[in-house]
Design a protein around this motif. Structure first.
Motif, PDB file in Angstrom:
ATOM      1  N   LEU A  57      -4.966  -6.774   7.398  1.00  0.00           N
ATOM      2  CA  LEU A  57      -4.037  -6.483   8.499  1.00  0.00           C
ATOM      3  C   LEU A  57      -2.937  -5.532   8.020  1.00  0.00           C
ATOM      4  CD1 LEU A  57      -3.255  -7.546  11.453  1.00  0.00           C
ATOM      5  CD2 LEU A  57      -1.609  -8.985  10.250  1.00  0.00           C
ATOM      6  N   GLN A  59      -3.090  -3.449   5.593  1.00  0.00           N
ATOM      7  CA  GLN A  59      -3.657  -2.119   5.397  1.00  0.00           C
ATOM      8  C   GLN A  59      -3.795  -1.401   6.740  1.00  0.00           C
ATOM      9  OE1 GLN A  59      -4.340  -0.360   2.618  1.00  0.00           O
ATOM     10  NE2 GLN A  59      -4.714   1.311   4.051  1.00  0.00           N
ATOM     11  N   SER A  60      -4.272  -2.123   7.746  1.00  0.00           N
ATOM     12  CA  SER A  60      -4.470  -1.466   9.046  1.00  0.00           C
ATOM     13  C   SER A  60      -3.127  -1.069   9.651  1.00  0.00           C
ATOM     14  CB  SER A  60      -5.256  -2.375   9.996  1.00  0.00           C
ATOM     15  OG  SER A  60      -4.491  -3.501  10.362  1.00  0.00           O
ATOM     16  N   ALA A  61      -2.053  -1.719   9.231  1.00  0.00           N
ATOM     17  CA  ALA A  61      -0.714  -1.394   9.741  1.00  0.00           C
ATOM     18  C   ALA A  61      -0.005  -0.358   8.869  1.00  0.00           C
ATOM     19  CB  ALA A  61       0.133  -2.662   9.836  1.00  0.00           C
ATOM     20  N   PRO A  63       0.184   2.856   8.823  1.00  0.00           N
ATOM     21  CA  PRO A  63       0.987   3.898   9.479  1.00  0.00           C
ATOM     22  C   PRO A  63       2.337   3.380   9.982  1.00  0.00           C
ATOM     23  CG  PRO A  63      -1.278   3.926  10.288  1.00  0.00           C
ATOM     24  CD  PRO A  63      -1.127   2.681   9.456  1.00  0.00           C
ATOM     25  N   VAL A  64       2.389   2.119  10.351  1.00  0.00           N
ATOM     26  CA  VAL A  64       3.657   1.549  10.826  1.00  0.00           C
ATOM     27  C   VAL A  64       4.604   1.335   9.636  1.00  0.00           C
ATOM     28  CG1 VAL A  64       4.717  -0.192  12.304  1.00  0.00           C
ATOM     29  CG2 VAL A  64       2.295   0.382  12.605  1.00  0.00           C
ATOM     30  N   TYR A  68       8.663   3.346   8.279  1.00  0.00           N
ATOM     31  CA  TYR A  68       9.877   2.787   7.667  1.00  0.00           C
ATOM     32  C   TYR A  68      10.001   3.230   6.203  1.00  0.00           C
ATOM     33  CZ  TYR A  68      10.000  -0.449  11.644  1.00  0.00           C
ATOM     34  OH  TYR A  68      10.065  -1.000  12.903  1.00  0.00           O
ATOM     35  N   TYR A 136      10.242 -15.340   3.884  1.00  0.00           N
ATOM     36  CA  TYR A 136       9.557 -16.248   4.802  1.00  0.00           C
ATOM     37  C   TYR A 136       8.406 -16.927   4.087  1.00  0.00           C
ATOM     38  CZ  TYR A 136       6.769 -17.877   8.739  1.00  0.00           C
ATOM     39  OH  TYR A 136       6.055 -18.646   9.607  1.00  0.00           O
ATOM     40  N   GLY A 145       1.106 -12.777   9.814  1.00  0.00           N
ATOM     41  CA  GLY A 145       1.206 -11.536  10.561  1.00  0.00           C
ATOM     42  C   GLY A 145       2.253 -10.623   9.958  1.00  0.00           C
ATOM     43  N   ALA A 146       2.717  -9.670  10.738  1.00  0.00           N
ATOM     44  CA  ALA A 146       3.663  -8.685  10.216  1.00  0.00           C
ATOM     45  C   ALA A 146       4.903  -8.556  11.084  1.00  0.00           C
ATOM     46  CB  ALA A 146       2.975  -7.325  10.078  1.00  0.00           C
ATOM     47  N   ASP A 147       4.985  -9.315  12.161  1.00  0.00           N
ATOM     48  CA  ASP A 147       6.108  -9.120  13.088  1.00  0.00           C
ATOM     49  C   ASP A 147       7.450  -9.413  12.418  1.00  0.00           C
ATOM     50  OD1 ASP A 147       4.824 -11.687  13.169  1.00  0.00           O
ATOM     51  OD2 ASP A 147       6.098 -12.277  14.828  1.00  0.00           O
ATOM     52  N   PHE A 150       8.477  -6.456  10.196  1.00  0.00           N
ATOM     53  CA  PHE A 150       8.986  -5.281  10.915  1.00  0.00           C
ATOM     54  C   PHE A 150      10.352  -5.555  11.540  1.00  0.00           C
ATOM     55  CE2 PHE A 150       4.389  -4.121  10.893  1.00  0.00           C
ATOM     56  CZ  PHE A 150       4.553  -3.030  10.049  1.00  0.00           C
ATOM     57  N   ASP A 151      10.586  -6.789  11.953  1.00  0.00           N
ATOM     58  CA  ASP A 151      11.932  -7.131  12.436  1.00  0.00           C
ATOM     59  C   ASP A 151      12.952  -6.938  11.313  1.00  0.00           C
ATOM     60  OD1 ASP A 151      10.934  -7.729  14.900  1.00  0.00           O
ATOM     61  OD2 ASP A 151      11.040  -9.905  14.674  1.00  0.00           O
ATOM     62  N   ASP A 154      13.483  -3.265  10.762  1.00  0.00           N
ATOM     63  CA  ASP A 154      14.339  -2.740  11.842  1.00  0.00           C
ATOM     64  C   ASP A 154      15.803  -3.042  11.561  1.00  0.00           C
ATOM     65  OD1 ASP A 154      12.592  -1.482  13.539  1.00  0.00           O
ATOM     66  OD2 ASP A 154      12.245  -3.246  14.801  1.00  0.00           O
TER      67      ASP A 154
END
Lengths: 165, 182
Positions: A57, A59-61, A63-64, A68, A136, A145-147, A150-151, A154
């Motif tokens: 997951l 790796q697939s993210a 670009p996101v 950052y 976490y 996950g990755a949420d 990314f928070d 941000d």
């Protein structure tokens, strides 16, 4: 947890380390990426299905994470050879670090080592200066996950804007 | 000793008319699926979701969003962009169903045959996919998913809350009925 204080908490300076990242013996650690946010993703083991999903997951993210300018480093107690085969099978291009000898030493220093001898499933985000900004601890069988990552990224970006302004 | 903090992931991108939606607009329960056409677990969930929609035709609608994990599934991105190309022609669900019913035939040659079976012009769709005409849409779904806590495929959100249970029909019926009665 072998560390009685548990997972490293925000505000602390992240312990420095380097670990083997390739079979050639190349060493990598968070200090080499000062100036960029660093995501340390501790995970129990290569090959277990949940781990595969989590690292795949990330790796697939990629670009996101790149938006950052964040660096992702996976860390488990597996050997570099296991990491290499695992990375090849899942198309993982970010570094997987081998916390293999002395076993789990880095995981212990971050409070992310489990009594069963594996790293905990723990996420630690470092700011560009190397201070922990978010951490976490997930149950070992739950892919976090990755949420949350990314928070945290941000929030870092927002804080830097305030400081720059 | 810190205890694991359980965070319930929530859908951050609300359902809009841009979404691919199957089922009644006024359904009490909206299930948003983030899926990868090459993922075997999505393939296993597909008939169950179908049956759920059949058994709860008045109360449940399904929204499908793209979440290709391209590093593991080399055909997933192309399949998603092909589904979107079908979608702009009003044939999203036909293509979606074909893809999940032919998961072992997602290579470009067989995919073209699938497009033809759905009744669309393969050359035209191929050209769009080659030009990455639908890549932005697929990427937008993916990023929205990762920000919402999608942690693998499939990930379902039932009325906006991540479904952490199983994908067998009884699990899905239970989750949908609980949301309908909440």
């Amino acid at each position: 947890m072998s560390d009685p204080n548990g997972l490293i908490q925000p505000g602390r300076t992240a312990p420095g380390f380097t670990l083997p990242a390739t079979p050639d013996g190349d060493l990598l650690g968070p200090e080499q990426f000062r100036g960029r946010p660093v995501v340390l993703a501790f995970y129990p083991a290569d090959w277990s299905p949940v781990c595969g999903d989590q690292m795949s997951l990330y790796q697939s993210a990629a670009p996101v994470f790149a938006q950052y300018q964040a660096v992702v480093l996976g860390v488990s107690v597996d050997s570099i050879w296991s990491h290499r085969a695992f990375a090849e099978s899942r198309g993982i291009e970010f570094p997987l670090l081998a916390d293999f000898e002395p076993k789990g030493e880095v995981a212990r220093r971050y409070g992310a080592y489990m009594p069963n001898g594996e790293a905990a499933r723990a996420l630690v985000v470092l700011d560009p200066a190397g201070k922990v900004t978010w951490s976490y601890l997930s149950p070992p069988d739950v892919n976090p996950g990755a949420d949350g990552i990314f928070d945290a990224l941000d929030q870092l970006a927002a804080d830097r804007k305030v400081m720059a302004g | 000793m810190s205890t694991p903090l359980q965070v319930t992931a929530r859908l951050r991108d609300p359902v809009t008319t841009d979404d691919h939606i199957r089922g009644p607009a006024d359904a009490a329960v909206t299930i948003v699926e983030y899926g990868d056409f090459q993922c075997q677990f999505c393939g296993a969930a597909y008939p169950n979701l179908h049956e759920l929609l059949r058994q709860r035709a008045d109360t449940v609608r399904l929204v499908y969003r793209y979440f290709p994990i391209a590093n593991v599934h080399p055909y997933a991105e192309r399949a998603a962009e092909t589904a979107e190309a079908a979608g702009v022609r009003g044939r999203f669900w036909e293509m979606h169903d074909w893809l999940y019913e032919h998961q072992d035939q997602l290579d470009p040659v067989h995919l073209s045959l699938g497009v033809e079976q759905v009744g669309l012009p393969p050359d035209e769709l191929n050209a769009e996919v080659e030009n990455r005409a639908h890549a932005d849409r697929v990427r937008r779904d993916f990023v929205g998913g990762i920000r919402s806590g999608v942690n693998g495929t499939p990930t379902l959100f039932v009325n906006g809350i991540r479904h952490d249970g199983g994908y067998d029909l009884p699990d899905l019926l239970t989750a949908a009925d609980a949301a309908a009665n909440a």
